[in-house]
Motif scaffolding. Structure first.
Motif, PDB file in Angstrom:
ATOM      1  N   GLY A 192       0.831  -1.192   0.000  1.00 47.78           N
ATOM      2  CA  GLY A 192       0.000   0.000   0.000  1.00 47.78           C
ATOM      3  C   GLY A 192       0.867   1.244   0.000  1.00 47.78           C
ATOM      4  N   VAL A 193       0.314   2.314   0.540  1.00 48.38           N
ATOM      5  CA  VAL A 193       1.049   3.573   0.695  1.00 48.38           C
ATOM      6  C   VAL A 193       1.071   3.916   2.177  1.00 48.38           C
ATOM      7  N   GLY A 194       2.258   4.132   2.711  1.00 45.26           N
ATOM      8  CA  GLY A 194       2.402   4.527   4.109  1.00 45.26           C
ATOM      9  C   GLY A 194       3.363   5.691   4.217  1.00 45.26           C
ATOM     10  N   ARG A 195       3.620   6.124   5.460  1.00 49.76           N
ATOM     11  CA  ARG A 195       4.495   7.268   5.694  1.00 49.76           C
ATOM     12  C   ARG A 195       5.622   6.862   6.636  1.00 49.76           C
ATOM     13  N   VAL A 196       6.832   7.187   6.235  1.00 50.28           N
ATOM     14  CA  VAL A 196       7.987   6.892   7.066  1.00 50.28           C
ATOM     15  C   VAL A 196       8.508   8.196   7.673  1.00 50.28           C
ATOM     16  N   VAL A 206       5.535   6.622   1.019  1.00 42.92           N
ATOM     17  CA  VAL A 206       6.238   5.649   0.173  1.00 42.92           C
ATOM     18  C   VAL A 206       5.299   4.494  -0.161  1.00 42.92           C
ATOM     19  N   ASN A 207       5.505   3.899  -1.323  1.00 41.78           N
ATOM     20  CA  ASN A 207       4.855   2.633  -1.631  1.00 41.78           C
ATOM     21  C   ASN A 207       5.598   1.531  -0.886  1.00 41.78           C
ATOM     22  N   TYR A 208       4.875   0.710  -0.156  1.00 42.00           N
ATOM     23  CA  TYR A 208       5.556  -0.294   0.662  1.00 42.00           C
ATOM     24  C   TYR A 208       5.007  -1.687   0.398  1.00 42.00           C
ATOM     25  N   ALA A 226       8.485  -7.961   7.562  1.00 42.10           N
ATOM     26  CA  ALA A 226       9.254  -6.717   7.482  1.00 42.10           C
ATOM     27  C   ALA A 226       8.556  -5.762   6.527  1.00 42.10           C
ATOM     28  N   ILE A 227       8.592  -4.478   6.848  1.00 43.09           N
ATOM     29  CA  ILE A 227       8.052  -3.435   5.969  1.00 43.09           C
ATOM     30  C   ILE A 227       9.186  -2.982   5.069  1.00 43.09           C
ATOM     31  N   THR A 273       6.596   2.096  -7.972  1.00 45.31           N
ATOM     32  CA  THR A 273       6.442   3.264  -7.095  1.00 45.31           C
ATOM     33  C   THR A 273       5.700   4.369  -7.846  1.00 45.31           C
ATOM     34  N   TRP A 274       4.768   5.002  -7.172  1.00 46.64           N
ATOM     35  CA  TRP A 274       3.962   6.040  -7.810  1.00 46.64           C
ATOM     36  C   TRP A 274       4.815   7.214  -8.266  1.00 46.64           C
TER      37      TRP A 274
END
Length: 306
Positions: free
Chosen positions: A187-191, A205-207, A213-214, A275-276
């Motif tokens: 999906g899409v998450g935030r680091v 980021v696309n993860y 593990a992420i 990746t987008w």
């Protein structure tokens, strides 16, 4: 001639083929989809009972092509639904219509009467990925005392969370297993990282989730790449603006760069999406969560408010 709710009825000149009138079928009188139909005409926005003649044909939702000259519709390929027939699978408009209707305490029958459509068509709009005409959407908006723009989801570019809060919201903690399920596989998450300049930054980021593990890929020297060698936070969430509910999951743990060639090839093979952001991104960063927490906002149990 057979039609479904939401199909388009087109009346053409038998000599020139010019469309003289068209409208959306908002009511059926026979379960097999045979005439007559309740049609909301695009030119007047009025709903009338229509017995199609030889100059009329049906355009099904699944196809942009018109029917044949004998008034029947051409076969549509790839028409099998993703879900079983009758299984609710609402689109965004349908979900917003249903929420607004419930907020106002209206039944489907009353809402349909106000909008001058059949209850069956309203059920179709609420339960399937329908695409009502502008006239029908305006009628629904009027019946629900809202706007067509709101039902379409105007403001999608604004930050989420500007809608109405639930009458009795309940915020609950999520267990580690539910957090893992919500992280899913990608999906899409935030680091959240600290950049080499010492400034904090949060970037999407696309993860992927691989062996718990992420992992995400980025470019050398980028902000996400600064996660490697540090303990970082990674957050993913979902906000359902139409239903005023949502969840978030926070993972905290050490991040490292994946350098082993076989492991890099395996990550690239298992990646679900590009990746987008595009471009060449061949640096893989892996986060091993040591802490996994989450929260969910839902309506409170009705029994606590009786």
């Amino acid at each position: 001639m057979h039609a479904h709710l939401g199909d388009r009825l087109v009346v053409e000149s038998s000599t020139t083929g010019v469309v003289r009138r068209d409208g959306e079928i908002v009511g059926l009188h026979h379960e097999d989809g045979t005439p007559p139909y309740d049609v909301r005409w695009s030119d007047t926005e009025n709903v009338t009972l229509m017995f199609p003649g030889p100059d009329a044909h049906i355009q099904h939702l699944e196809s942009e092509e018109a029917g044949t000259a004998d008034g029947t519709s051409p076969p549509v390929t790839g028409e099998q639904p993703a879900t079983a027939p009758g299984t609710p699978n609402p689109g965004d408009i349908g979900r917003r219509v249903a929420v607004e209707r419930r907020r106002r305490g209206l039944s489907r029958e009353e809402t349909a009467r106000r909008a001058r459509i059949s209850p069956q068509y309203l059920a179709y709009v609420e339960e399937q990925p329908a695409d009502p005409t502008t006239a029908t959407l305006l009628a629904l908006a009027g019946a629900l005392d809202t706007t067509a723009s709101a039902l379409r989801g105007a403001g999608a570019d604004r930050p989420p969370g500007q809608g109405h809060a639930l009458p009795h919201p309940q915020l609950r903690d999520l267990g580690p297993e539910e957090c893992r399920q919500l992280l899913s596989t990608h999906g899409v998450g935030r680091v959240a990282v600290t950049t080499p300049g010492g400034r904090p930054a949060v970037v999407p980021v696309n993860y992927e989730v691989v062996d718990e593990a992420i992992v995400f890929r980025t470019q050398p020297g980028s902000v996400p790449a600064a996660a490697a060698g540090n303990e970082v936070a990674f957050e993913v969430d979902h906000v359902d603006e139409a239903l005023s509910r949502g969840w978030s999951v926070l993972a905290v743990g050490p991040a490292s760069t994946v350098t082993e060639p076989d492991a890099v090839r395996e990550l690239a093979r298992r990646a679900h999406t590009e990746t987008w952001a595009g471009g060449t991104r061949d640096v893989w960063v892996s986060i091993r969560p040591t802490h996994l927490t989450g929260k969910r906002i839902t309506p409170a149990d009705r029994r606590t408010h009786r």
